[in-house]
Design an enzyme around this catalytic site. Structure first.
Site, PDB file in Angstrom:
ATOM      1  N   TRP A   1      19.585  24.463  10.300  1.00  0.00           N
ATOM      2  CA  TRP A   1      19.668  23.189   9.571  1.00  0.00           C
ATOM      3  C   TRP A   1      18.723  22.215  10.243  1.00  0.00           C
ATOM      4  O   TRP A   1      18.851  21.946  11.447  1.00  0.00           O
ATOM      5  CB  TRP A   1      21.097  22.635   9.628  1.00  0.00           C
ATOM      6  CG  TRP A   1      21.263  21.398   8.799  1.00  0.00           C
ATOM      7  CD1 TRP A   1      20.850  20.131   9.115  1.00  0.00           C
ATOM      8  CD2 TRP A   1      21.858  21.299   7.504  1.00  0.00           C
ATOM      9  NE1 TRP A   1      21.149  19.254   8.108  1.00  0.00           N
ATOM     10  CE2 TRP A   1      21.769  19.953   7.097  1.00  0.00           C
ATOM     11  CE3 TRP A   1      22.449  22.231   6.641  1.00  0.00           C
ATOM     12  CZ2 TRP A   1      22.262  19.502   5.880  1.00  0.00           C
ATOM     13  CZ3 TRP A   1      22.941  21.766   5.431  1.00  0.00           C
ATOM     14  CH2 TRP A   1      22.854  20.421   5.058  1.00  0.00           C
TER      15      TRP A   1
ATOM     16  N   GLN B   1      21.428  18.224  18.049  1.00  0.00           N
ATOM     17  CA  GLN B   1      22.824  18.279  18.484  1.00  0.00           C
ATOM     18  C   GLN B   1      22.967  18.634  19.957  1.00  0.00           C
ATOM     19  O   GLN B   1      23.975  18.346  20.578  1.00  0.00           O
ATOM     20  CB  GLN B   1      23.568  19.341  17.662  1.00  0.00           C
ATOM     21  CG  GLN B   1      23.562  19.047  16.181  1.00  0.00           C
ATOM     22  CD  GLN B   1      24.580  19.884  15.429  1.00  0.00           C
ATOM     23  OE1 GLN B   1      25.479  20.484  16.011  1.00  0.00           O
ATOM     24  NE2 GLN B   1      24.457  19.906  14.125  1.00  0.00           N
TER      25      GLN B   1
ATOM     26  N   GLU C   1      16.769  25.639  16.571  1.00  0.00           N
ATOM     27  CA  GLU C   1      17.741  24.972  17.439  1.00  0.00           C
ATOM     28  C   GLU C   1      17.988  25.932  18.606  1.00  0.00           C
ATOM     29  O   GLU C   1      18.286  27.112  18.360  1.00  0.00           O
ATOM     30  CB  GLU C   1      19.061  24.763  16.696  1.00  0.00           C
ATOM     31  CG  GLU C   1      18.963  23.951  15.418  1.00  0.00           C
ATOM     32  CD  GLU C   1      20.175  24.187  14.506  1.00  0.00           C
ATOM     33  OE1 GLU C   1      21.284  23.788  14.881  1.00  0.00           O
ATOM     34  OE2 GLU C   1      19.995  24.776  13.435  1.00  0.00           O
TER      35      GLU C   1
ATOM     36  N   LYS D   1      20.350  12.692  16.270  1.00  0.00           N
ATOM     37  CA  LYS D   1      21.785  12.412  16.438  1.00  0.00           C
ATOM     38  C   LYS D   1      22.206  11.790  17.786  1.00  0.00           C
ATOM     39  O   LYS D   1      22.624  10.646  17.852  1.00  0.00           O
ATOM     40  CB  LYS D   1      22.548  13.709  16.269  1.00  0.00           C
ATOM     41  CG  LYS D   1      22.471  14.283  14.861  1.00  0.00           C
ATOM     42  CD  LYS D   1      23.281  15.546  14.797  1.00  0.00           C
ATOM     43  CE  LYS D   1      23.205  16.226  13.439  1.00  0.00           C
ATOM     44  NZ  LYS D   1      23.994  15.600  12.397  1.00  0.00           N
TER      45      LYS D   1
ATOM     46  N   ASP E   1      14.390  21.883  17.943  1.00  0.00           N
ATOM     47  CA  ASP E   1      15.111  20.785  17.317  1.00  0.00           C
ATOM     48  C   ASP E   1      16.414  20.630  18.099  1.00  0.00           C
ATOM     49  O   ASP E   1      17.334  21.430  17.947  1.00  0.00           O
ATOM     50  CB  ASP E   1      15.370  21.144  15.847  1.00  0.00           C
ATOM     51  CG  ASP E   1      16.270  20.149  15.131  1.00  0.00           C
ATOM     52  OD1 ASP E   1      16.801  19.224  15.786  1.00  0.00           O
ATOM     53  OD2 ASP E   1      16.444  20.307  13.910  1.00  0.00           O
TER      54      ASP E   1
ATOM     55  N   ARG F   1      33.406  24.357  13.763  1.00  0.00           N
ATOM     56  CA  ARG F   1      32.493  23.933  14.823  1.00  0.00           C
ATOM     57  C   ARG F   1      33.191  22.771  15.529  1.00  0.00           C
ATOM     58  O   ARG F   1      33.417  21.721  14.948  1.00  0.00           O
ATOM     59  CB  ARG F   1      31.160  23.477  14.226  1.00  0.00           C
ATOM     60  CG  ARG F   1      30.187  23.066  15.309  1.00  0.00           C
ATOM     61  CD  ARG F   1      28.909  22.554  14.713  1.00  0.00           C
ATOM     62  NE  ARG F   1      29.117  21.366  13.931  1.00  0.00           N
ATOM     63  CZ  ARG F   1      28.243  20.873  13.060  1.00  0.00           C
ATOM     64  NH1 ARG F   1      27.110  21.487  12.843  1.00  0.00           N
ATOM     65  NH2 ARG F   1      28.489  19.759  12.395  1.00  0.00           N
TER      66      ARG F   1
HETATM   67  C1  PLP Z   1      19.898  20.665  14.253  1.00  0.00           C
HETATM   68  C2  PLP Z   1      19.726  19.579  13.237  1.00  0.00           C
HETATM   69  N1  PLP Z   1      18.501  19.127  12.974  1.00  0.00           N
HETATM   70  C3  PLP Z   1      18.283  18.153  12.079  1.00  0.00           C
HETATM   71  C4  PLP Z   1      19.324  17.593  11.381  1.00  0.00           C
HETATM   72  C5  PLP Z   1      19.051  16.535  10.369  1.00  0.00           C
HETATM   73  O1  PLP Z   1      19.353  15.293  10.867  1.00  0.00           O
HETATM   74  P1  PLP Z   1      19.560  14.075   9.861  1.00  0.00           P
HETATM   75  O2  PLP Z   1      20.780  14.383   9.092  1.00  0.00           O
HETATM   76  O3  PLP Z   1      19.717  12.912  10.798  1.00  0.00           O
HETATM   77  O4  PLP Z   1      18.335  13.979   9.039  1.00  0.00           O
HETATM   78  C6  PLP Z   1      20.630  18.020  11.627  1.00  0.00           C
HETATM   79  C7  PLP Z   1      21.747  17.425  10.891  1.00  0.00           C
HETATM   80  O5  PLP Z   1      22.842  17.888  10.871  1.00  0.00           O
HETATM   81  C8  PLP Z   1      20.834  19.034  12.584  1.00  0.00           C
HETATM   82  O6  PLP Z   1      22.053  19.506  12.841  1.00  0.00           O
END
Ligand code: PLP
Length: 440
Positions: free
Chosen positions: A136, A244, A208, A270, A241, A404
């Site tokens: 994500w 989280q 991630e 975040k 990324d 989660r």
């Molecule tokens: C790993 C990751 N990257 C990017 C995003 C996207 O972030 P945003 O919702 O602030 O655009 C999320 C959102 O849940 C995320 O979990």
């Protein structure tokens, strides 16, 4: 002809539904690990809001930083900088390896990834981007094109050149090869597939370090080193990324520190803003200079805004002062022990896995087939909310149904005990009521 309103709740009338059911109560107040609904009922928050409130909700230092920004400046012309923005860029450079020294401050995680993908394309001159199954990265078009967990259907073509690698999920091996321990075969198969599909324009892998929405997937030892080697061999950049995982959730400032691999581009979001919208895209000096030379353009209305930068400075201070990295590891152990106790007691819990205060719990129909028990999981999640515990249930395609679990890093041990007790009660009650049958 107008459609009659079928309104049950006030929020059914004028709000667009955006893909997750609204919790059937309004939340009026949030502090630390707790939130309260408009009738004053207290709820333990085991999702840290939307994974952002790592310091706990409305931390006094965040509130103070907002006040300070109100005395200074909240928002400026996009070409103007302010002291908090410059200091934040220095503070991040000080925390990161020397190569990651140039930051761009935006608002959301999706935006930070969008900028990362543009920088990667400009720098390499290529356009193909490889994401992970279960990943994500945001809801903007570029980021969404490499989201493989959900939400791809119905919008027509994604970005040309969007490819996927299988996530190293040892509980549900994506190439049906391993069981319970990933030996990395999926990565080799994955890169064979990438090579087969590529038009010769591979720009980057985006990942991630511990996949969260995709099922809390902690890769095996040496995995990211292998990915980096594959990237280097093909002239691709590695983008991590850490929306989280940065700033304490896994017990370090950045998750990549656990795995011993530095990305070429890092995105933060975040947890950087502690609940306020702030994100960052971070690259090397050489990449910044090259992309600037090539005309990199990404001004937004809220680029380099002073208010969220002031808050991020408070977030970094509190992380260090309250030793939240160490706390996440200690509280994470306690949480994992509680979840394993529930696994011993309830057959529906097939697997418990995670890192620090990011824990995943698989809900299965039986432990042999590992088929997901979506309906019972949903029923238990609703019962938890009635009993005062907010839990996030995620579906990973048709493969898995998971909680989660990620309370704020400031969570106290008695709050973890209370959460585990509520979960135990909810599971017991829902299963006694007929579980799945009742849910359907
Ligand atoms: C790993 C990751 N990257 C990017 C995003 C996207 O972030 P945003 O919702 O602030 O655009 C999320 C959102 O849940 C995320 O979990």
């Amino acid at each position: 002809m107008s459609t009659p309103h079928l309104t049950n709740e006030p929020w059914d009338e004028h709000l667009i539904r955006y893909g997750m059911p609204f919790v059937p109560r309004l939340i009026a107040k949030a502090r630390g690990t707790l939130i309260w609904d408009s009738e004053g009922r207290e709820i333990l928050d085991f999702t840290s809001g939307q994974m952002c409130a790592t310091l706990g909700h409305n931390h006094p230092r965040i509130v103070e930083a907002i006040r300070e920004a109100c005395e200074g400046a909240l928002h400026l012309f996009s070409g103007m900088l302010s002291p908090p923005v410059v200091v934040l860029s220095q503070r991040l450079a000080g925390l990161l390896p020397p190569r990651l020294s140039k930051s761009l401050f935006l608002s959301t995680g999706g935006e930070a990834n969008e900028a990362a993908l543009k920088l990667a394309k400009l720098h390499t001159g290529n356009f193909e981007v490889v994401g992970y199954t279960g990943s994500w990265h945001g809801m903007t078009s570029g980021a969404q094109s490499v989201n493989y967990v959900a939400g791809r259907q119905g919008y027509g073509p994604m970005m040309p050149g969007s490819l996927a690698l299988p996530a190293p999920n040892a509980y549900h091996c994506p190439v049906r090869h391993c069981r319970d321990a990933c030996d990395g075969t999926c990565l080799e198969v994955g890169f064979d597939m990438v090579d087969a599909q590529s038009t010769g324009a591979l720009a980057a892998v985006i990942a991630e370090p511990v996949e969260s929405s995709g099922g809390v997937i902690v890769p095996p030892e040496g995995y990211w080193q292998k990915v980096k080697q594959h990237c280097d061999k093909r002239g691709m950049l590695l983008i991590f990324d850490e929306a989280q995982t940065a700033f304490g959730r896994l017990g370090r400032d950045f998750a990549f520190q656990h795995f011993g691999v530095e990305p070429d581009i890092l995105t933060l979001s975040k947890t950087l803003g502690g609940g306020l919208p702030l994100s960052a895209t971070i690259v090397s000096e050489a990449m910044e200079a090259d992309c600037h030379e090539k005309g990199f353009m990404h001004p937004t209305s809220h680029v380099s805004d002073p208010l969220p930068a002031q808050v991020a400075l408070a977030v970094l201070d509190v992380l260090a002062e309250e030793r939240l990295n160490a706390r996440a590891l200690a509280m994470g152990e306690l949480l994992a022990a509680g979840l394993r106790y529930l696994q011993d007691k309830h057959e529906i819990i097939g697997d418990v896995r995670g890192f620090g205060l990011l824990q995943g719990v698989e809900l299965v129909k039986d432990r042999e087939t590992r088929a997901p028990d979506v309906a019972t999981g949903r029923a238990i999640t609703s019962r938890c909310m009635e009993l005062g515990l907010s839990m996030n249930i995620v579906s990973v395609g048709v493969m898995a149904s998971m909680w989660r679990i990620a309370p704020p890093l400031s969570v106290r041990s008695e709050e973890i005990d209370r959460g585990i007790a509520i979960l135990d009660q909810a599971i017991t009650e829902v299963l006694a009521e007929g579980g799945r049958a009742a849910a359907e």
